[in-house]
Design an enzyme around this catalytic site. Structure first.
Site, mmCIF file in Angstrom:
data_model
loop_
_atom_site.group_PDB
_atom_site.id
_atom_site.type_symbol
_atom_site.label_atom_id
_atom_site.label_comp_id
_atom_site.label_asym_id
_atom_site.label_seq_id
_atom_site.Cartn_x
_atom_site.Cartn_y
_atom_site.Cartn_z
ATOM 1 N N ASP A 12 0.880 -1.164 0.000
ATOM 2 C CA ASP A 12 0.000 0.000 0.000
ATOM 3 C C ASP A 12 0.931 1.230 0.000
ATOM 4 O O ASP A 12 2.076 1.126 0.415
ATOM 5 C CB ASP A 12 -0.853 -0.082 1.275
ATOM 6 N N ASP A 29 -1.476 -0.781 6.027
ATOM 7 C CA ASP A 29 -1.746 -0.207 7.354
ATOM 8 C C ASP A 29 -3.195 0.242 7.540
ATOM 9 O O ASP A 29 -3.612 0.538 8.649
ATOM 10 C CB ASP A 29 -0.856 1.009 7.589
ATOM 11 N N ASP A 55 -7.071 -1.900 3.744
ATOM 12 C CA ASP A 55 -6.110 -2.935 3.377
ATOM 13 C C ASP A 55 -6.454 -4.295 3.976
ATOM 14 O O ASP A 55 -5.846 -5.301 3.606
ATOM 15 C CB ASP A 55 -4.700 -2.532 3.832
HETATM 16 P P1 ADP Z 1 -5.129 6.191 -0.805
HETATM 17 O O1 ADP Z 1 -5.217 6.350 0.689
HETATM 18 O O2 ADP Z 1 -4.494 4.878 -1.221
HETATM 19 O O3 ADP Z 1 -4.497 7.354 -1.494
HETATM 20 P P2 ADP Z 1 -8.070 6.671 -1.025
HETATM 21 O O4 ADP Z 1 -9.043 5.775 -1.718
HETATM 22 O O5 ADP Z 1 -8.256 6.903 0.421
HETATM 23 O O6 ADP Z 1 -6.634 6.070 -1.399
HETATM 24 O O7 ADP Z 1 -8.120 8.098 -1.753
HETATM 25 C C1 ADP Z 1 -7.961 8.198 -3.145
HETATM 26 C C2 ADP Z 1 -8.087 9.622 -3.604
HETATM 27 O O8 ADP Z 1 -9.428 10.121 -3.361
HETATM 28 C C3 ADP Z 1 -7.182 10.596 -2.874
HETATM 29 O O9 ADP Z 1 -5.890 10.606 -3.431
HETATM 30 C C4 ADP Z 1 -7.939 11.919 -3.131
HETATM 31 O O10 ADP Z 1 -7.687 12.385 -4.434
HETATM 32 C C5 ADP Z 1 -9.394 11.505 -3.039
HETATM 33 N N1 ADP Z 1 -9.911 11.687 -1.664
HETATM 34 C C6 ADP Z 1 -10.358 10.716 -0.826
HETATM 35 N N2 ADP Z 1 -10.786 11.244 0.338
HETATM 36 C C7 ADP Z 1 -10.594 12.582 0.273
HETATM 37 C C8 ADP Z 1 -10.824 13.695 1.158
HETATM 38 N N3 ADP Z 1 -11.331 13.553 2.383
HETATM 39 N N4 ADP Z 1 -10.498 14.929 0.713
HETATM 40 C C9 ADP Z 1 -9.984 15.105 -0.512
HETATM 41 N N5 ADP Z 1 -9.734 14.112 -1.386
HETATM 42 C C10 ADP Z 1 -10.042 12.860 -1.030
HETATM 43 MG MG MG Z 2 -2.372 3.220 3.834
#
Ligand code: ADP
Ligand code: MG
Length: 287
Positions: free
Chosen positions: A38, A232, A236
């Site tokens: 991850d 983490d 995951d």
């Molecule tokens: P990771 O933690 O692997 O980057 P996530 O699925 O949590 O994957 O998030 C993917 C993308 O979604 C982030 O890179 C961002 O662009 C968008 N995103 C998710 N949650 C938020 C948030 N609370 N505010 C702004 N962007 C968000």
């Molecule tokens: Mg992570």
């Protein structure tokens, strides 16, 4: 492998802060052909900070702060920390808040829909070509960019940086030196993920993965051989359970720790290489 040797192995590793659930796990570790990581909180520190705001800073950070108050995402924490630094943290939070998985957050402010997130969240809204160019430049610097806007307007962007852990580069080099393939799975954008992968020497990157799809990717890689997955986040947990060996960061929540076969108490990626070396030693000695 004799039970005694395996017990000695798990005991040895525990001294180093590598908790191995049982002796069979060590045997599985010895079969691993590739290690899938991850990104956020595993390869990177997981404490992102705002580095750039493009556009009217006060307006962007007020709006973003009001929306992100409702979110617990690491990116939201970075936005709120920065809003606080600017003294913009005592605004009311947005109404009708919604978190859209893998995209961002939306809510209602000043009677309009406001949003913070990536380009997938924009739907038919347009980004100005200059802003688009700026976004790509920041992403190539390994910064995650979120767009901030209201109604059908993008008003600006916020760049957020999450640096690799000090140990990530060497740990990955050590795994590659053992002939293991290294892969990164992330929900983040391709430019950002590739920039981080370059910094730490990862062989292959899979980007814009929806949280629920991580386990499917692990399963696909298992066609090529046994997989260790290192992660983490709550997202995951299914991938940790699916992998031949699930390696959980000690910083993870209970669900994550329960899903791991191995727990890295120090959250140090070097311990992935250490666990693999240890298992190779034990199995070569036992045979
Ligand atoms: P990771 O933690 O692997 O980057 P996530 O699925 O949590 O994957 O998030 C993917 C993308 O979604 C982030 O890179 C961002 O662009 C968008 N995103 C998710 N949650 C938020 C948030 N609370 N505010 C702004 N962007 C968000
Ligand atoms: Mg992570």
């Amino acid at each position: 492998a004799t039970p005694t040797a395996l017990m000695v192995g798990t005991g040895l590793s525990a001294k180093h802060g590598i908790l191995i659930k049982n002796g069979e796990v060590l045997e599985a570790v010895n079969q691993v052909k590739m290690v899938i990581f991850d990104k956020t909180g595993t390869i990177t520190v997981g404490q992102p900070v705002v580095t750039d705001v493009i556009g009217p800073e006060k307006k962007i950070m007020t709006l973003a702060g009001q929306l992100e108050k409702n979110s617990e995402h690491p990116l939201a924490i970075a936005v709120l920390d920065y809003a606080e630094k600017l003294g913009l943290n005592n605004q009311e939070s947005a109404k009708n808040f919604a978190a859209i998985e893998g995209q961002g957050v939306t809510g209602e402010l000043n009677g309009q829909t406001a949003f913070v997130g990536n380009t997938r969240l924009l739907a038919e809204r347009q980004i100005d070509p200059d802003l688009q160019k700026k976004m790509q430049e920041l992403q190539a610097e390994a910064k995650t960019v979120v767009l901030v806007g209201e109604a059908d307007q993008v008003i600006g962007l916020v760049a957020i940086q999450d640096a690799p852990k000090a140990s990530s580069k060497k740990a990955i080099a050590d795994l590659k030196a053992r002939g293991l393939k290294t892969i990164m799975l992330t929900g983040d954008n391709q430019l950002v993920a590739e920039a981080i992968a370059d910094q730490v020497g990862i062989d292959q990157v899979i980007t814009e993965v929806m949280p629920n799809d991580k386990a499917d990717h692990v399963q696909a890689f298992q066609q090529e051989g046994a997989v260790a997955f290192v992660g983490d986040g709550i997202n995951d947990a299914p991938a940790l359970s699916t992998a031949n060996v699930g390696i959980a960061m000690g910083s993870g929540t209970d669900v994550v720790i329960e899903s791991g076969d191995i727990i890295l108490v120090k959250n140090d990626l070097q311990d992935v290489a250490t666990a693999i070396e240890l298992s190779a030693k034990i199995f070569n000695r036992i045979k």
